[in-house]
Enzyme design. Structure first.
Site, PDB file in Angstrom:
ATOM      1  N   ASP A   1      61.337  78.427  31.295  1.00 50.17           N
ATOM      2  CA  ASP A   1      62.650  78.208  30.676  1.00 50.17           C
ATOM      3  C   ASP A   1      62.723  78.945  29.344  1.00 50.17           C
ATOM      4  O   ASP A   1      63.754  79.530  28.988  1.00 50.17           O
ATOM      5  CB  ASP A   1      62.900  76.711  30.424  1.00 50.17           C
ATOM      6  CG  ASP A   1      63.730  76.081  31.536  1.00 50.17           C
ATOM      7  OD1 ASP A   1      63.753  76.642  32.652  1.00 50.17           O
ATOM      8  OD2 ASP A   1      64.344  75.026  31.287  1.00 50.17           O
TER       9      ASP A   1
ATOM     10  N   ASP B   1      56.753  75.371  34.165  1.00 52.69           N
ATOM     11  CA  ASP B   1      58.131  74.884  34.126  1.00 52.69           C
ATOM     12  C   ASP B   1      58.716  75.131  32.739  1.00 52.69           C
ATOM     13  O   ASP B   1      59.811  75.663  32.578  1.00 52.69           O
ATOM     14  CB  ASP B   1      58.145  73.394  34.471  1.00 52.69           C
ATOM     15  CG  ASP B   1      59.546  72.819  34.462  1.00 52.69           C
ATOM     16  OD1 ASP B   1      60.455  73.488  34.996  1.00 52.69           O
ATOM     17  OD2 ASP B   1      59.731  71.715  33.912  1.00 52.69           O
TER      18      ASP B   1
HETATM   19  C1  IPM Z   1      62.447  74.174  37.998  1.00 49.44           C
HETATM   20  C2  IPM Z   1      63.114  72.854  37.828  1.00 49.44           C
HETATM   21  C3  IPM Z   1      62.434  71.838  38.731  1.00 49.44           C
HETATM   22  C4  IPM Z   1      61.011  71.668  38.253  1.00 49.44           C
HETATM   23  C5  IPM Z   1      63.163  70.479  38.853  1.00 49.44           C
HETATM   24  C6  IPM Z   1      64.598  70.648  39.269  1.00 49.44           C
HETATM   25  C7  IPM Z   1      62.425  69.563  39.789  1.00 49.44           C
HETATM   26  O1  IPM Z   1      63.095  72.476  36.494  1.00 49.44           O
HETATM   27  O2  IPM Z   1      62.416  74.686  39.139  1.00 49.44           O
HETATM   28  O3  IPM Z   1      61.979  74.733  36.996  1.00 49.44           O
HETATM   29  O4  IPM Z   1      60.741  70.872  37.348  1.00 49.44           O
HETATM   30  O5  IPM Z   1      60.141  72.358  38.787  1.00 49.44           O
HETATM   31 MG    MG Z   2      62.397  73.959  35.181  1.00 50.22          MG
END
Ligand code: IPM
Ligand code: MG
Length: 368
Positions: A252, A248
């Site tokens: 990002d 996650d």
């Molecule tokens: C992602 C998002 C999700 C996650 C959230 C919206 C639950 O951040 O798809 O990366 O944490 O997996």
């Molecule tokens: Mg995410």
């Protein structure tokens, strides 16, 4: 033979706006390429909560299990911030991932030449960047038990559990090795084996699976070092395999290297169904962007590229996926920009549907 089926869950915020453009693209493939899909639509996230009091209705869950692929827009928004945890929009998304058993989350981070200046890193570090993060999506601390908030000695304690079975690590690792075989044959596995037992097991299992993929060059990295390396010299990576939480965060980070979150698609894949297609859900990496919702400002490209991933991974239409990706590259090279892609030099941004228009024009040109 019946057409392949798609379930569209546009969700909240800019989800419906960007998905409108995807629907036009799907229509184009029907009219112009004779590749028709049976499209149905339903609610997820806050939109589902408003109607049903839950972020994903059981009927919608059942439909998602039956279709060939789910296309999801985005979930969440300020109106739902104060809802009980159990009915928050994100729970709808997590339920889809868990119940469809979508264990392999593919998150490409690719830098389009025309946008290299938008990266927060120096242009030379990101030009030509093409990384694929494979994130384990159905286990780890997102789902591990015990979890919750309870009282111990008159004090609130918050608990989440990082738990991985070797089978869970292994099936994700196989997906990652397969991906590496189709790409640059380099795989870097990231965990925290220096502090977590689950990380030690992760490293062991990935090393064992490597025996079946001797052509792939495997390396291991602690996830914190991985984050640093991603911003120091991102082009050293080809495929990265990591767990649900690290994935996650690292995805990002990798996404921002490319300059705009509005550009990045993702695929979440599970085991093959009876028809041989993997269970699958495709969604843009960006969120619901409440600040620009309803203004026709959102960049539809991430969502459109997610459909391209569906063409490639669910429908074995890699050439058509490449056609769609090339059309997007063309419009960007020609200077088409939504607001999120405007540089300091300014100019007039395209609206969401104007971006859809130029992509459809480029698709038309591709079959002349
Ligand atoms: C992602 C998002 C999700 C996650 C959230 C919206 C639950 O951040 O798809 O990366 O944490 O997996
Ligand atoms: Mg995410």
């Amino acid at each position: 033979m019946s057409n392949p089926s798609l379930l569209i869950l546009a969700g909240d915020g800019i989800g419906p706006e960007v998905m409108d453009q995807v629907k036009r693209i799907i229509g184009w493939f029907g009219y112009k390429r004779d590749m028709s899909f049976d499209v149905s639509e339903d609610l997820v996230g806050g939109a589902a909560y408003d109607k049903h009091g839950v972020p994903l209705h059981d009927d919608t869950m059942a439909k998602a299990q039956e279709v060939d692929a789910v296309l999801l827009g985005a979930v969440g928004g300020p109106a739902y911030d104060d809802l009980d945890f159990s009915v928050k929009p994100e729970r709808g998304l997590l339920r889809l991932r868990k119940e469809m058993d979508l264990f392999a989350n593919l998150r490409p981070a690719q830098c389009f030449d025309a946008l290299a200046d938008f990266s927060s890193l120096k242009k030379e570090l990101v030009t030509g960047l093409d990384i694929m993060i494979v994130r384990e999506l159905t286990s780890g601390v997102y789902f591990g038990e015990p979890r919750g908030i309870h009282i111990e000695d008159n004090m609130r304690v918050g608990i989440n559990t990082q738990r991985y079975t070797e089978a869970e690590i292994e099936r994700g690792a196989r997906a990652a090795f397969e991906m590496a075989m189709k790409r640059g044959k380099k795989l870097c596995s990231m965990e925290k084996a220096n502090v977590m037992e689950s990380g030690i097991l992760w490293r062991d299992v990935v090393t064992e699976v490597h025996a079946d993929y001797p052509e792939v060059e495997l390396s291991h990295m602690y996830a914190d070092n991985g984050a640093m390396q991603l911003v120091r010299a991102p082009k050293q990576f080809d495929v990265i395999y990591t767990d649900n939480l690290f994935g996650d965060i690292l995805s990002d980070c990798a996404a921002m290297l490319t300059g705009s979150l509005g550009m990045l698609p993702s695929a979440s894949l599970g085991s093959p169904m009876a028809n041989g297609r993997p269970k699958a859900m495709y969604e843009p990496v960006h969120g619901s962007a409440p600040d620009i919702t309803g203004q026709e400002k959102a960049n539809p490209i991430a969502c459109i590229l997610s459909f391209a991933m569906a063409l490639r991974y669910s429908f074995d239409l890699g050439d058509e996926a490449t056609r769609l990706e090339a059309a997007i590259e063309t419009v960007l090279a020609n200077g088409a920009r939504t607001g999120d892609l405007m540089g300091p030099e300014g100019g007039t941004p395209l609206s969401t549907s104007q971006m859809g228009d130029v992509i459809l024009e480029a698709l038309d040109a591709s079959i002349l």
